[in-house]
Every structure is written in structure tokens, then in C-alpha cells.
Design a protein around this motif. Structure first.
Motif, PDB file in Angstrom:
ATOM      1  N   ALA A  35       0.808  -1.222   0.000  1.00  0.00           N
ATOM      2  CA  ALA A  35       0.000   0.000   0.000  1.00  0.00           C
ATOM      3  C   ALA A  35       0.840   1.270   0.000  1.00  0.00           C
ATOM      4  CB  ALA A  35      -0.938  -0.002   1.208  1.00  0.00           C
ATOM      5  N   LEU A  36       2.049   1.215   0.579  1.00  0.00           N
ATOM      6  CA  LEU A  36       2.882   2.413   0.619  1.00  0.00           C
ATOM      7  C   LEU A  36       3.658   2.620  -0.675  1.00  0.00           C
ATOM      8  CD1 LEU A  36       4.236   2.483   4.283  1.00  0.00           C
ATOM      9  CD2 LEU A  36       2.104   3.381   3.333  1.00  0.00           C
ATOM     10  N   ARG A  37       3.664   1.610  -1.540  1.00  0.00           N
ATOM     11  CA  ARG A  37       4.329   1.740  -2.837  1.00  0.00           C
ATOM     12  C   ARG A  37       3.346   2.014  -3.970  1.00  0.00           C
ATOM     13  NH1 ARG A  37       9.540   2.899  -1.895  1.00  0.00           N
ATOM     14  NH2 ARG A  37      10.678   1.264  -0.779  1.00  0.00           N
ATOM     15  N   LEU A  38       2.091   1.673  -3.766  1.00  0.00           N
ATOM     16  CA  LEU A  38       1.102   1.810  -4.830  1.00  0.00           C
ATOM     17  C   LEU A  38       0.483   3.205  -4.838  1.00  0.00           C
ATOM     18  CD1 LEU A  38      -0.779  -1.598  -4.542  1.00  0.00           C
ATOM     19  CD2 LEU A  38       0.884  -0.928  -6.272  1.00  0.00           C
ATOM     20  N   ASP A  39      -0.028   3.586  -6.011  1.00  0.00           N
ATOM     21  CA  ASP A  39      -0.735   4.850  -6.178  1.00  0.00           C
ATOM     22  C   ASP A  39      -2.206   4.619  -5.840  1.00  0.00           C
ATOM     23  OD1 ASP A  39      -1.881   7.210  -6.921  1.00  0.00           O
ATOM     24  OD2 ASP A  39      -1.467   7.022  -9.065  1.00  0.00           O
ATOM     25  N   TRP A  40      -2.661   5.144  -4.704  1.00  0.00           N
ATOM     26  CA  TRP A  40      -4.037   4.907  -4.276  1.00  0.00           C
ATOM     27  C   TRP A  40      -5.043   5.490  -5.277  1.00  0.00           C
ATOM     28  CZ3 TRP A  40      -4.363   5.854   1.758  1.00  0.00           C
ATOM     29  CH2 TRP A  40      -3.465   4.986   2.392  1.00  0.00           C
ATOM     30  N   PRO A  44      -1.688 -12.437  -8.218  1.00  0.00           N
ATOM     31  CA  PRO A  44      -1.537 -11.163  -7.506  1.00  0.00           C
ATOM     32  C   PRO A  44      -1.318 -10.037  -8.511  1.00  0.00           C
ATOM     33  CG  PRO A  44      -0.117 -12.863  -6.585  1.00  0.00           C
ATOM     34  CD  PRO A  44      -0.655 -13.392  -7.878  1.00  0.00           C
ATOM     35  N   LEU A  45      -1.879  -8.872  -8.233  1.00  0.00           N
ATOM     36  CA  LEU A  45      -1.813  -7.764  -9.172  1.00  0.00           C
ATOM     37  C   LEU A  45      -1.177  -6.548  -8.531  1.00  0.00           C
ATOM     38  CD1 LEU A  45      -5.517  -8.144 -10.242  1.00  0.00           C
ATOM     39  CD2 LEU A  45      -3.546  -9.020 -11.446  1.00  0.00           C
ATOM     40  N   ASP A  46      -0.702  -5.657  -9.365  1.00  0.00           N
ATOM     41  CA  ASP A  46      -0.224  -4.407  -8.798  1.00  0.00           C
ATOM     42  C   ASP A  46      -1.200  -3.269  -9.096  1.00  0.00           C
ATOM     43  OD1 ASP A  46       0.142  -4.020 -11.454  1.00  0.00           O
ATOM     44  OD2 ASP A  46       2.310  -3.731 -11.368  1.00  0.00           O
ATOM     45  N   GLN A  47      -2.330  -3.599  -9.697  1.00  0.00           N
ATOM     46  CA  GLN A  47      -3.404  -2.624  -9.878  1.00  0.00           C
ATOM     47  C   GLN A  47      -4.743  -3.342  -9.838  1.00  0.00           C
ATOM     48  OE1 GLN A  47      -3.162   0.544  -9.976  1.00  0.00           O
ATOM     49  NE2 GLN A  47      -0.979   0.802 -10.218  1.00  0.00           N
ATOM     50  N   ALA A  48      -5.780  -2.634  -9.397  1.00  0.00           N
ATOM     51  CA  ALA A  48      -7.116  -3.224  -9.402  1.00  0.00           C
ATOM     52  C   ALA A  48      -7.607  -3.366 -10.837  1.00  0.00           C
ATOM     53  CB  ALA A  48      -8.070  -2.342  -8.601  1.00  0.00           C
ATOM     54  N   GLN A  49      -8.546  -4.263 -11.040  1.00  0.00           N
ATOM     55  CA  GLN A  49      -9.016  -4.571 -12.389  1.00  0.00           C
ATOM     56  C   GLN A  49     -10.462  -4.114 -12.555  1.00  0.00           C
ATOM     57  OE1 GLN A  49      -8.636  -8.763 -12.525  1.00  0.00           O
ATOM     58  NE2 GLN A  49      -6.588  -8.736 -11.700  1.00  0.00           N
ATOM     59  N   SER A  54      13.150  -2.633   4.761  1.00  0.00           N
ATOM     60  CA  SER A  54      12.263  -2.257   3.658  1.00  0.00           C
ATOM     61  C   SER A  54      11.184  -1.286   4.136  1.00  0.00           C
ATOM     62  CB  SER A  54      11.610  -3.506   3.050  1.00  0.00           C
ATOM     63  OG  SER A  54      10.847  -4.196   4.012  1.00  0.00           O
ATOM     64  N   GLN A  55      10.690  -1.488   5.360  1.00  0.00           N
ATOM     65  CA  GLN A  55       9.700  -0.555   5.897  1.00  0.00           C
ATOM     66  C   GLN A  55      10.316   0.823   6.125  1.00  0.00           C
ATOM     67  OE1 GLN A  55       8.562  -2.962   9.254  1.00  0.00           O
ATOM     68  NE2 GLN A  55       6.688  -3.692   8.270  1.00  0.00           N
ATOM     69  N   LYS A  56      11.568   0.848   6.576  1.00  0.00           N
ATOM     70  CA  LYS A  56      12.256   2.126   6.733  1.00  0.00           C
ATOM     71  C   LYS A  56      12.410   2.838   5.390  1.00  0.00           C
ATOM     72  CE  LYS A  56      13.327   2.759  11.137  1.00  0.00           C
ATOM     73  NZ  LYS A  56      12.752   3.943  11.850  1.00  0.00           N
ATOM     74  N   GLU A  57      12.703   2.072   4.348  1.00  0.00           N
ATOM     75  CA  GLU A  57      12.837   2.659   3.011  1.00  0.00           C
ATOM     76  C   GLU A  57      11.511   3.258   2.551  1.00  0.00           C
ATOM     77  OE1 GLU A  57      14.304  -0.280   0.362  1.00  0.00           O
ATOM     78  OE2 GLU A  57      16.223  -0.521   1.392  1.00  0.00           O
ATOM     79  N   GLU A  58      10.418   2.537   2.820  1.00  0.00           N
ATOM     80  CA  GLU A  58       9.097   3.050   2.440  1.00  0.00           C
ATOM     81  C   GLU A  58       8.792   4.353   3.175  1.00  0.00           C
ATOM     82  OE1 GLU A  58       6.744  -0.290   3.538  1.00  0.00           O
ATOM     83  OE2 GLU A  58       7.750  -1.609   2.113  1.00  0.00           O
ATOM     84  N   MET A  59       9.111   4.377   4.468  1.00  0.00           N
ATOM     85  CA  MET A  59       8.881   5.586   5.251  1.00  0.00           C
ATOM     86  C   MET A  59       9.732   6.751   4.725  1.00  0.00           C
ATOM     87  SD  MET A  59       6.722   4.873   7.856  1.00  0.00           S
ATOM     88  CE  MET A  59       7.113   5.833   9.317  1.00  0.00           C
ATOM     89  N   GLU A  60      10.971   6.452   4.401  1.00  0.00           N
ATOM     90  CA  GLU A  60      11.869   7.497   3.908  1.00  0.00           C
ATOM     91  C   GLU A  60      11.388   8.063   2.582  1.00  0.00           C
ATOM     92  OE1 GLU A  60      16.652   8.260   3.144  1.00  0.00           O
ATOM     93  OE2 GLU A  60      15.871   6.199   3.299  1.00  0.00           O
ATOM     94  N   ASP A  61      10.999   7.182   1.664  1.00  0.00           N
ATOM     95  CA  ASP A  61      10.536   7.641   0.353  1.00  0.00           C
ATOM     96  C   ASP A  61       9.305   8.534   0.477  1.00  0.00           C
ATOM     97  OD1 ASP A  61      12.565   6.225  -0.783  1.00  0.00           O
ATOM     98  OD2 ASP A  61      11.330   4.540  -1.436  1.00  0.00           O
ATOM     99  N   LEU A  62       8.439   8.210   1.417  1.00  0.00           N
ATOM    100  CA  LEU A  62       7.197   8.965   1.564  1.00  0.00           C
ATOM    101  C   LEU A  62       7.387  10.259   2.350  1.00  0.00           C
ATOM    102  CD1 LEU A  62       4.064   9.001   1.191  1.00  0.00           C
ATOM    103  CD2 LEU A  62       3.919   7.780   3.376  1.00  0.00           C
ATOM    104  N   LEU A  63       8.280  10.251   3.349  1.00  0.00           N
ATOM    105  CA  LEU A  63       8.296  11.334   4.329  1.00  0.00           C
ATOM    106  C   LEU A  63       9.553  12.191   4.367  1.00  0.00           C
ATOM    107  CD1 LEU A  63       6.810   9.194   7.216  1.00  0.00           C
ATOM    108  CD2 LEU A  63       5.641  11.087   6.091  1.00  0.00           C
ATOM    109  N   SER A  64      10.648  11.728   3.779  1.00  0.00           N
ATOM    110  CA  SER A  64      11.917  12.431   3.966  1.00  0.00           C
ATOM    111  C   SER A  64      11.882  13.857   3.444  1.00  0.00           C
ATOM    112  CB  SER A  64      13.053  11.650   3.299  1.00  0.00           C
ATOM    113  OG  SER A  64      12.815  11.526   1.905  1.00  0.00           O
ATOM    114  N   GLY A  65      11.078  14.136   2.430  1.00  0.00           N
ATOM    115  CA  GLY A  65      10.993  15.491   1.900  1.00  0.00           C
ATOM    116  C   GLY A  65      10.104  16.401   2.713  1.00  0.00           C
TER     117      GLY A  65
END
Length: 912
Positions: A442-447, A469-474, A501-512
């Protein structure tokens, strides 16, 4: 033992030949009672029965009786003097044909045949040490089905180990989802024949199970073959009886794992259950544990309770819809408009697990729609609510599949309830191939691509609902003007326990957005993603979260990011224990926070009182600390914001223990060493009234101290210990081994001490005076401070403040001088105010002294707190609160509202 293991043991007991003498012991063993307990009962050492049965003290009184005497025996058990004397919680009587029991605490009774008593095993879960709730008692089927599926799953992996590998795990999980559908479909007549699936497998399989995989594979192939294509498919005649299901559930590979004779028997047992009783909102979460080896220890306990889910959904949107329904009355036009509104509502859970939030939301909206249809005289009307409006993201593929399946089952069950089984069956098959659940991070996908603002712009299309498994809804459909509500229970994971990996997700989303993102709990990222989603469309979101995101240092990090996206808190539920019955979640303290960019005139703060009842307070706005008031971020301060004494952290030796003594060591000291001994108190020593001791040597006394051989030996060991430290600062202190490394207390006569951590059960934060010249260790201290300062610390007002802004250690209060004391808003005190508060503090100390040698731990136990001490605290609270507002505060919510208002005004005047 977990509920699934207990249910299995109880079921086996019910199926075995009845042995009157052995039954009581077997019953207790089924609930996990220890072998040593059973042995003592058998010998009679601990058996307290006065009726020839088995009575385990504080537990249960069981009697096996002659045929036809069950009811009479149960009455005798209830009237037994031993039952009362030895405080039995349950009584149970059986003759092997009939079974009767009663919960003497709750009053619930059971009367059934002996073979049926496993259906009521939930009543007796306290025998296994499981704190049960009503819902788990009512979900006996879901627990039984979970247990049966788990045994089949494990048995199949024994004979098909490759299906348990990472490469084949999805195939195995997909196979289990297909089985669940078949069992449900055959019991609800979806498969056009009673027990069609189970009976066909039993009839067509070899007795040793050697061809069972081939039989099931052909059935799956049939359910993926449209009727016009049947002739060309060359299906066996017996498989041709199965309907076309479509929807992707049976598309793709029809490979099935091989079955042993035992596995085939398990399959038959599962098919023998009544699958019409399935609760998709509970069952889905339970079945998650089957495919997760780490969670099997809590099998049958892993679900989020419906009442907790409704704590999120009701204030998020259901309360508003029910109010609109009431306002509409019997107005045909208003009812039609409300129905059209409900049909366009989308519920999106970006951490959906097995779909329980989505299922409950769907069922609740169907219930409202049904009332509308009934009022309009259209009770048989087909629903306007599409399953495609209930969308989710889930990281684990099996849970994602179960979520899809749970929604399908929920839709069918709602159709049966509101339209009738005939109409439900007529429209159920074939399944729709559209997909509502995305398997991914969920933190990598475009909601926005999964739940776009107007229902357009979806990137991926497929006819395969379940297969991969999909990376987008159908899904692609229009929903112009519909409301979107985001909700769920995302993973918590504190900052210290996050994976790389969770730290990386947090960093990508919040570091800026913030330099302090590393201090945030993982769940905070879901709030940020929801706020980002709201940047593009109107929406409201609510998540269950760890209470730490609304306490302490996380608040000024996370919530400015949320408010920067024009989001405001629209409702909140303050801290409460999350009860999903899983032992590893038993102590989790959570909050529920709703945010929105759609203005609401009234906002609500919900709290759970001491009796477990939820109460609410209306607010114009809500702070990130979940109290009424304007948004405010309390920052730690080096000095008090109010005119109150300075509070300092205690003194720390960093000495390897050589400057510290226990009481029994003092008698063996020489006269010189003895003169440097001082009592030393940390928070726990203060609470338990058990001082430790230390050598406290001032620089001016070092030459005298060196005359003691005992002290010289200890000081040399202190020096060696500090030299061995990897920290250079500590190594430098080896040159002054007589001193504590961290000395924060000034010269003083009297120290006032506050623990760093105090139990959540205490109604007042403990504070008190130490003996003269005592040293404050692992605690906070105020030195030669006026007694009225103690009155402030000991108040409910201050406890409410620190519980909110300081945060907690697990569930206990965690104190901080920089966050809790230095930020505490205190009005300007007059001389009369100080005198009154001093007298209150003296009264508290005198009340404690009257119960000497009782400890703080003894005195502040909420169940045994002395009345005179409680009265002294009550006078203190009234005196202080009248200084603030001229009367007592009604509750903590009102206390916090006043304190935050004062803090906001004072913070603009006093520099940090």
C-alpha cells in the motif's frame, strides 16, 4: 491452547464412547488444564466435590450421572455447598446422552445433546485462561471450520512439500480459496445439488485418496467452462453437473495437490459442516492464520471484532447515513435520493487483510438500503450497491483472495436476507470478473489509480479475478459524484522494530516533508497517504492506530504534515485496548482518528469509561492529542512554561555497580566508608519503599575517602570499568572514580521524587518526599521545592496532561520533565492559592503516614486505596481545579480542553 485446538479436542471427546468416570478429566484436558492438575484431581488431593463428581477450586464442578438424571443433577450441583465454598465458576452435568451446563458468573446456560456440546465450547473458554467475549461464543462454526481447514492444509503440505515453498504458496492458497467457495456453494444450493461437491469427491475418489486430486481438478475445470463450451471440453458426466462459476476463481491452472487417505477424510469432514453459518466478517480473519505459520499459535483468535470495526465506520459515515434515513421518514423522494447516494459510496481499505472492514461496511449499507426499499414498497428490489465500490489493498495474496471471497459471500447472504434465496440464487452465477482487491504494498502503490476520484483512469484490466496477484485493481466504471471513505487497521510497527524495507518506504514517503520521519510509527504513513489522496478529491479517512502517534514527540512530527494537506480531525476515539483476542495483541493500546478535507460543523471525541461504555463529547475542533481544542503541537522545553520549580532527571553512576550498595552491605563497612553512604531512590525504589544505597563523595572529601581500603578497592574497580567503556566520554571519567558521571542535583536538603514510569491502573501519579540527603537515581527530582508543587504533580489535572502529551511505555504512564512538567500550563498562583495547595499536599502526606509501613504501591492500588487518602486527593483536585475554572472539571476531556487553550496562549509569550 488456542480456540481451534480446544474445539478439536472437545469434538473428539464428543465423538468418543462415553466413559462416565473418565469424562470430567478428559473435559478438563481438552481445555488445556495441566497434567499435574489432572493427576491431583484423580488422586482426590484437590477434588472438592461433595456429590461424587469432580470440583476444581475456582473453576468447575462436573458430575456424570445416571441416564435421565441430567437436569436433577445440575440443580444439585448449583445447590451444592462445595460449589459455593470453593467458588466454582461453572457447573456441568451429563449422562452421555444429554448435556447441561451453567456459567454461574454470567448466568448463561447450555442444554443440548451430548454430541452437540462442542458447538457451545466458547462458554467454557475461561477454563483455558482465555478471556472470552460474546462474539467468539457465537462464532463456533467459524472456529470449527478454521480448525478443519488448518488440519487439511497441514496434511496436504506433508504429502506435497513443494506446495509450501515460496514459489508454490500462491497456488496452495488459491486452491484453499476454491475449496472454501465449493463448501459454501454446496450448502447454499448454489451448486444445484445437496452436498454436490463433497458427495462427488467421496463417490469418485479411491478409498486411499490416490485419485482425489484428479477428481477435484475435473470439478474445477467444469466450473470454469461455460455451458456452450461444455461439449468441446469433454468433461466427465459427473463433473458436468457443476455450474459455470467464472469470475476468475477457477480460471488458469486446475492443478490440485495430491491427497492421502487422511487428507481425503479431512476434506469429507469439512464438507460435513453447515457452511450456511459462515460469518465472512469473522471467518476471513481467522482463516488468515492457516496460511501463516507465524500466526497459527493464535488460530481461531485472530480477528477484529465487529464492535471495534463499527467504532471506525459509525462516525466516519454510518451515523450520518442513519441520521439521513431517520430524517427521510417515509418521503419517497428523500428515500430515493438517499438510496442513490449510498449506491455511489466507495469504501477503500488500503490495509484490508481478509476484508473485514469492507465486509462490515457492505453489510451495514445493505441494511440501510433494505429499510429504504421496504419504506418505498420495493422490498424485492435488486440492490443498487455494487461490490466494486468496496476496494482494498493487501500485501499477502491469500488474505487478498479471502477478502474477495468474503465480499462475494456477504453479497449472497445479504441477497438471501433482503430478497429471498430464490432471487439470490438466480443472480449469483456466473460471478463477475471485476476485481476490487489489489495485492501489493500500500505504501508503494498509487491509491488514486486503485480508487480514482471519478472511477476512471484505472491502468489494468483482466478477466482473471482470483488467479494472480496484481499491482493494480481490475475495474473501470463511472462513479461521478460519489463519496469516498478510507478506513482500516494498518500495521503498527514502532520506529525501533521496522524492517529495512519498511524504513525505506517511510523514507521515500516522508523524507521530503520532515527530517524526523525515523521517529514515526509505521501506521503514520497511512495517514500521510490518505492526506495525499485528499489533495485530489474530497474524502474522509479513519484508521485504527497505536496511541503513540497522538502522544509525545510523534505529534509535532506527523500532524503538521496532515494539516498541511488541508485535513482536519473530524472525530477521534481516545486510547483503549484493542480486543481481537489474539494473545500477542492483548495489550495493544490504540486510538481511532478520523481526518477529512470535507468540513464538519460538529466533531466528536469518544472515550471508553471505566465500565466499558463509550461516551462522546461534541467539539468545534480536535487537537492531535485527541482532545477538544484548536490544533496545537506541544514541543519539549528546557525550562517550565509556568512559574513552577525546576525538575531534573536523576543522577547516574555508570560505575559497574561499585558505587552502589544494598542495605545488608552497610554493616560490613569500615567507619570511613560508612560516612559517605547515602540512601538512593529510583522510581521503583520509591514506589516499593525499598531504598538502595550509594557512596556519595564530594571532591573536597576525596582525601578522606582514600583512607578507607574498602573505598580504594571499589574506586579502582570503578576506574577500570569506565576505562573499558567504548565511549570516550565515559573513559574520561575514570580519572574521577569517586563521582557519579551524571550529577544533576544541586545542593539541597529535601528532594521530591517522581518515577519515570507508573502503572496505568493508578488514578494519581505518585510523587513524594525522600529522606534527608537521599540521592535521586533513575527518576525525576525537584530539590527544596515548595510543597504546593507536589499538589500539582499529584492532581488528576496533571495526570491527564502527561498521559496525553508524554506518551506511554506499553500501557503505563511515562513521565518526562521536558514534555510533561515544563509544558504544563499553570495559572499565576496567588499566595492564598499556594497556601491552600500546600495544605492539600500535607494532607496527602499525612494520610499516607497514617498507613505506615504501607508502600506507595500498596496505597495507590485502585481496589484497596484507603478512603482517607482518596479523600485527601479529592480535596487536592477540587482546590486546584477551582483555581483553574472556579469549579471541578466534568471529565478529562474538559481538563485537556482547558489545558491546551492555556498552553496555546502561554506558548506565544514564553520562549522555548
Amino acid at each position: 491452547m488456542n480456540p481451534v485446538e480446544i474445539e478439536q479436542a472437545i469434538s473428539e471427546l464428543a465423538e468418543a464412547p462415553f466413559d462416565a468416570a473418565e469424562f470430567p478429566f478428559a473435559f478438563l484436558e481438552a481445555f488445556g488444564r495441566k497434567a499435574t492438575e489432572i493427576k491431583k484431581l484423580r488422586k482426590g488431593d484437590t477434588n472438592k466435590s461433595d456429590l461424587g463428581g469432580i470440583l476444581q477450586r475456582n473453576n468447575i464442578h462436573i458430575a456424570a450421572c445416571a441416564p435421565g438424571a441430567v437436569s436433577h443433577t445440575l440443580v444439585a450441583l448449583k445447590n451444592s455447598a462445595a460449589t459455593t465454598k470453593f467458588k466454582a465458576k461453572f457447573i456441568l452435568a451429563t449422562d452421555g446422552q444429554e448435556f447441561e451446563a451453567e456459567d454461574l458468573i454470567g448466568g448463561e446456560t447450555v442444554a443440548c445433546t451430548f454430541q452437540q456440546f462442542p458447538d457451545h465450547f466458547g462458554l467454557f473458554l475461561p477454563l483455558a485462561g482465555i478471556s472470552t467475549v460474546k462474539q467468539i461464543r457465537e462464532s463456533a462454526f467459524d472456529i470449527k471450520a478454521t480448525g478443519r481447514l488448518n488440519r487439511l492444509y497441514i496434511e496436504l503440505l506433508k504429502d506435497n512439500p513443494e506446495w509450501g515453498t515460496a514459489e508454490r504458496r500462491h497456488d496452495m492458497n488459491h486452491f484453499m480459496a476454491r475449496l472454501i467457495f465449493c463448501f459454501f456453494a454446496e450448502d447454499t444450493d448454489i451448486l444445484n445439488g445437496e452436498d454436490l461437491f463433497t458427495a462427488t469427491v467421496d463417490q469418485m475418489s479411491n478409498r486411499d485418496g490416490s485419485n482425489t486430486h484428479e477428481v477435484i481438478s475435473e470439478i474445477f475445470r467444469a466450473m470454469n467452462t461455460a455451458i456452450p463450451d461444455r461439449a468441446a471440453a469433454n468433461l466427465p458426466r459427473w463433473a458436468d453437473a457443476f455450474p459455470y462459476v467464472n469470475g476468475g476463481l477457477f480460471s488458469g491452472s486446475t492443478e490440485v495437490p495430491h491427497f492421502s487417505k487422511i487428507a481425503q477424510r479431512y476434506l469429507s469432514h469439512i464438507g460435513g459442516l453447515d457452511w450456511t453459518k459462515i460469518n465472512p466478517d469473522i471467518f476471513g480473519s481467522m482463516i488468515q492464520a492457516v496460511a501463516d505459520e507465524d500466526e497459527r499459535s493464535v488460530l481461531g483468535m485472530h480477528y477484529t471484532s465487529v464492535p471495534n470495526i463499527l467504532k471506525v465506520l459509525n462516525p466516519l459515515f454510518l451515523d450520518d447515513l442513519n441520521a439521513a434515513l431517520e430524517e427521510a421518514g417515509d418521503s419517497v423522494r428523500k428515500l430515493a435520493n438517499l438510496r442513490a447516494r449510498i449506491a455511489k459510496i466507495r469504501v477503500f481499505d488500503p490495509a484490508c487483510g481478509s476484508g473485514n472492514f469492507l465486509v462490515i461496511a457492505y453489510k451495514e449499507l445493505r441494511a440501510i438500503e433494505a429499510v429504504i426499499n421496504e419504506r418505498r414498497g420495493e422490498a424485492d428490489r435488486k440492490t443498487d450497491i455494487p461490490l466494486t465500490n468496496y476496494r482494498g489493498i493487501e500485501l499477502r495474496d491469500f488474505s487478498a483472495e479471502i477478502a474477495r471471497l468474503a465480499l462475494i459471500i456477504a453479497e449472497y447472504q445479504c441477497d438471501v436476507i433482503y430478497r429471498g434465496q430464490k432471487e439470490a440464487l438466480a443472480e449469483f452465477l456466473p460471478l463477475d470478473s471485476q476485481n476490487w482487491i489489489t495485492c501489493g504494498n500500500a505504501l508503494r502503490l498509487d491509491w488514486l489509480s486503485i480508487c480514482p476520484p471519478t472511477g476512471t483512469g484505472v491502468k489494468f484490466q483482466s478477466e482473471d479475478l482470483f488467479q494472480s496477484p496484481l499491482d493494480q485493481a481490475q475495474i473501470d466504471f463511472e462513479n461521478e459524484g460519489g463519496e469516498t471513505y478510507i478506513c482500516g487497521n494498518p500495521p503498527y510497527v514502532g520506529d525501533k522494530k521496522q524492517s529495512s524495507s519498511q524504513k525505506e518506504e517511510m523514507e521515500d514517503l516522508l523524507s521530503g516533508r520532515t527530517k524526523k520521519w525515523k521517529s514515526l510509527d509505521y501506521v503514520g504513513a497511512w495517514f500521510v497517504k490518505a492526506a495525499d489522496f485528499g489533495r485530489h478529491t474530497e474524502c474522509s479517512a479513519a484508521f485504527v492506530a497505536t496511541n503513540s502517534i497522538c502522544q509525545g514527540q510523534q505529534v509535532p512530527v506527523l500532524w503538521p504534515i496532515i494539516s498541511a494537506e488541508t485535513q482536519e480531525i473530524i472525530f477521534a476515539h481516545t486510547s483503549f485496548k484493542w480486543s481481537n483476542l489474539a494473545s500477542h495483541n492483548a495489550g495493544v493500546m490504540v486510538v481511532i482518528v478520523g481526518i477529512s478535507n470535507v468540513p464538519r460543523q460538529e466533531k466528536f471525541v469518544y472515550t471508553t469509561d471505566n465500565k466499558g461504555k463509550t461516551v462522546s463529547v461534541v467539539a468545534k475542533s480536535i487537537t492531535p492529542y485527541l482532545a477538544p481544542g484548536q490544533p496545537v503541537y506541544v514541543q519539549s522545553r528546557s525550562k517550565p512554561i509556568s512559574a513552577i520549580p525546576e525538575m531534573l532527571l536523576g543522577n547516574f553512576a555508570k560505575d559497574g555497580g561499585y558505587l552502589i550498595l544494598e542495605k545488608d552491605e552497610i554493616a560490613g563497612l569500615d567507619p570511613i566508608a560508612s560516612q559517605f553512604v547515602r540512601p538512593m531512590f529510583g522510581g521503583q525504589e520509591f514506589i516499593k519503599s525499598h531504598a538502595r544505597y550509594c557512596f556519595w563523595i564530594e571532591d573536597t572529601d576525596i582525601e578522606v575517602a582514600k583512607q578507607s581500603k574498602m573505598l580504594l578497592e571499589r574506586l579502582s574497580r570503578v576506574a577500570a570499568n569506565r576505562l573499558a567503556s567504548p565511549k570516550k566520554a565515559t573513559q574520561a571519567w575514570s580519572k574521577q572514580p569517586h563521582r557519579f558521571v551524571e550529577i544533576r542535583s544541586p545542593k539541597y536538603s529535601q528532594a521530591m521524587v517522581l518515577p519515570i514510569v507508573s502503572s496505568e491502573n493508578r488514578e494519581f501519579f505518585p510523587v513524594g518526599l525522600l529522606p534527608e540527603n537521599a540521592i535521586v537515581n533513575y527518576a525525576f527530582g525537584m530539590y527544596d521545592a515548595p510543597l504546593w508543587a507536589m499538589a500539582l504533580v499529584a492532581s488528576r489535572l496533571h495526570l491527564a496532561w502527561i498521559a496525553t502529551v508524554c506518551g506511554k511505555m506499553k500501557t503505563d504512564f511515562r513521565y518526562s520533565n521536558t514534555m510533561g512538567w515544563n509544558t504544563f500550563p499553570v495559572p499565576k498562583l496567588t499566595e492564598k492559592n499556594r497556601e491552600d495547595l500546600t495544605r492539600c499536599a500535607e494532607d496527602i502526606l499525612l494520610a499516607r503516614e497514617a498507613h505506615f509501613p504501607a508502600t506507595i504501591a500498596d496505597l495507590y492500588n485502585p481496589e484497596t486505596m484507603p478512603e482517607n487518602l482518596r479523600a485527601a486527593h479529592d480535596r487536592n483536585d477540587e482546590t486546584l481545579e477551582r483555581i483553574y475554572i472556579g469549579r471541578r472539571f466534568r471529565n478529562d476531556t474538559e481538563r485537556l480542553e482547558k489545558l491546551f487553550d492555556m498552553y496555546t496562549k502561554m506558548n506565544t509569550k514564553v520562549p522555548v
